[in-house]
Design an enzyme around this catalytic site. Structure first.
Site, PDB file in Angstrom:
ATOM      1  N   TYR A 141      18.687  -7.928 -26.321  1.00 53.28           N
ATOM      2  CA  TYR A 141      18.787  -8.980 -25.310  1.00 53.28           C
ATOM      3  C   TYR A 141      20.164  -8.921 -24.669  1.00 53.28           C
ATOM      4  CZ  TYR A 141      18.911 -13.640 -23.214  1.00 53.28           C
ATOM      5  OH  TYR A 141      19.018 -14.694 -22.328  1.00 53.28           O
ATOM      6  N   ASP A 236      27.211  -3.916 -25.457  1.00 49.70           N
ATOM      7  CA  ASP A 236      27.061  -5.366 -25.428  1.00 49.70           C
ATOM      8  C   ASP A 236      27.579  -5.903 -26.758  1.00 49.70           C
ATOM      9  OD1 ASP A 236      26.226  -7.998 -25.618  1.00 49.70           O
ATOM     10  OD2 ASP A 236      24.279  -7.647 -24.685  1.00 49.70           O
ATOM     11  N   LYS A 264      30.878 -15.691 -25.781  1.00 52.49           N
ATOM     12  CA  LYS A 264      30.992 -16.669 -26.860  1.00 52.49           C
ATOM     13  C   LYS A 264      32.327 -16.722 -27.596  1.00 52.49           C
ATOM     14  CE  LYS A 264      26.034 -16.657 -28.043  1.00 52.49           C
ATOM     15  NZ  LYS A 264      25.476 -15.652 -27.135  1.00 52.49           N
TER      16      LYS A 264
END
Length: 425
Positions: A141, A236, A264
């Protein structure tokens, strides 16, 4: 419960009663708990219930909730103003911190989320190479931008088709999907799209189909293929960056990507992200080059203050990683012993402070393996744990996150609860 009342009202005001799908507990057949506050490794809901938290805002709370040093930095920054839409010293300090910790980063751009970071990295790769096609891996994702919302067809040779309504087929036609841990599937895509692939984007350790470890040599072979095909490798590290170590998963596995996306954790819990990499690529980003990307809140001073505080603590206290990794191993090994003792069809994948309990008898190395999991059984396990004060991810294919605020007592308590929950299954 007050949570139930709030949820009923929220469903009239927001899609599914939430602002992010997994929060509505639909996949576990339960009702979401509305959180009032958090401290260290604990969450507290509006009904006064206390939980040992293993989500940590989906990863960034590596120091635990409401860390005093981070809060102090945020408060001081907020007193000077919440947003300027202008350059600040904090942006330079944050960039320097990341530059010092991650060798592959030669230049960086701050953004506001992991989705924005991956989307912008893909655009930079296309702009730099002059190519359009992107290879991603099924089950990985990379946020909800149009080009990344792609599900593989019956074979990895096919171009992607959108896996979300509202995504025009043209937005996904240049997204090709390979099988994680299967280097031959990547080779086949390169052969069938010669000189057309701008970049391969990959979670070095996928954590969105459950935690999945790369097989020995897979990432190295992937980097080699990219080099041979003049294709950029985008790492990622929205979840793994600064969590699996100061240098992230790329340091752990000895990989040097061309571009990296962060999210994050570099904001200490504030909404923030970043992408960066080789200087010659990043210099194609506006205003230096023709790859346009902008954001009023990019490099927000309050978010930068939180991130600088958190990354500085991690940099100056490397023993934190020893602590969280050992606790995670203790939890994972304990769950494996419980599973074996009861003869259950389940497996635990773990690395560093990340782990996932998957209710399948198969070893999970890719998306197809993950889909054999019994999601209904996980839902029952989740509810049994929640009733005992253990807050796990409300979805089978998410990760457990350990923070520096967790203790051995927390792990032992969690394993006691897990024994009761597994027995009830």
């Amino acid at each position: 419960m007050k949570s139930e009342i709030l949820y009923e009202k929220a469903k009239q005001l927001m899609p599914g009663g939430v602002n992010s799908p997994v929060r509505n507990f639909q996949s576990v057949g339960d009702t979401p708990r509305f959180i009032s506050h958090a401290k260290e490794a604990r969450l507290y809901d509006v009904d006064g219930n206390e939980y040992i938290d293993y989500i940590g805002s989906w990863g960034p709370m590596i120091l635990g909730h409401a860390n005093p040093e981070v809060l102090k930095a945020v408060t001081a920054a907020a007193e000077n103003g919440l947003s300027f839409g202008a350059a600040t010293e904090a942006e330079v300090m944050m960039a320097q911190l990341i530059f010092d910790l991650v060798p592959s980063i030669e230049m960086i751009r701050m953004v506001n989320s992991g989705t924005e970071a991956t989307m912008s990295a893909v655009r930079a790769a296309r702009g730099f190479t002059g190519r359009n096609k992107i290879i991603k891996f099924e089950g990985c994702y990379h946020g909800h931008s149009d080009a990344m919302l792609v599900k593989a067809g019956s074979g990895v040779m096919s171009s992607g088709v959108p896996s979300s309504l509202g995504v025009p087929p043209g937005c996904a036609v240049d997204t090709l999907t390979a099988v994680f841990n299967d280097i031959d599937s990547v080779q086949a895509l390169f052969e069938n799209n010669k000189d057309q692939v701008a970049a391969v984007i990959v979670e070095l350790v996928p954590a969105n189909m459950g935690v999945v470890l790369p097989k020995p040599g897979f990432l190295q072979e992937l980097q080699k293929l990219c080099t041979e095909n003049s294709t950029l490798l985008i790492a990622d590290e929205v979840i793994t960056g600064f969590r699996l170590g100061l240098g992230g998963a790329q340091e752990l596995f000895g990989i040097k990507p061309d571009l990296t996306a962060f999210g994050k954790i570099i904001g200490g819990g504030m909404p923030v992200g970043a992408y960066g990499g080789r200087k010659e690529i990043m210099q194609q980003v506006a205003p230096c080059g023709g790859v346009y990307q902008a954001g009023t809140l990019s490099g927000n001073p309050v978010a930068m203050a939180a991130g600088i505080a958190q990354l500085s603590i991690l940099k100056n206290n490397p023993q934190i990683y020893t602590h969280i990794d050992s606790l995670s191993a203790r939890l994972s090994n304990g769950l494996r012993e419980l599973i074996k003792a009861r003869g259950l069809k389940a497996t635990v994948n773990s690395i560093g402070s990340l782990s996932t309990l998957l209710f399948t008898e198969r070893e999970v190395y890719n998306y197809t393996d993950a889909l054999t999991s019994d999601t209904k059984m996980y839902g029952r396990f989740f509810s049994a744990m929640l009733d005992q004060g253990i807050y796990l991810a409300p979805a089978q294919f998410e990760a457990v996150f350990i923070s520096n605020s967790h203790t051995g007592v927390d792990i032992d308590r969690t394993l006691e609860c897990a024994e009761k929950a597994l027995r009830s299954l």
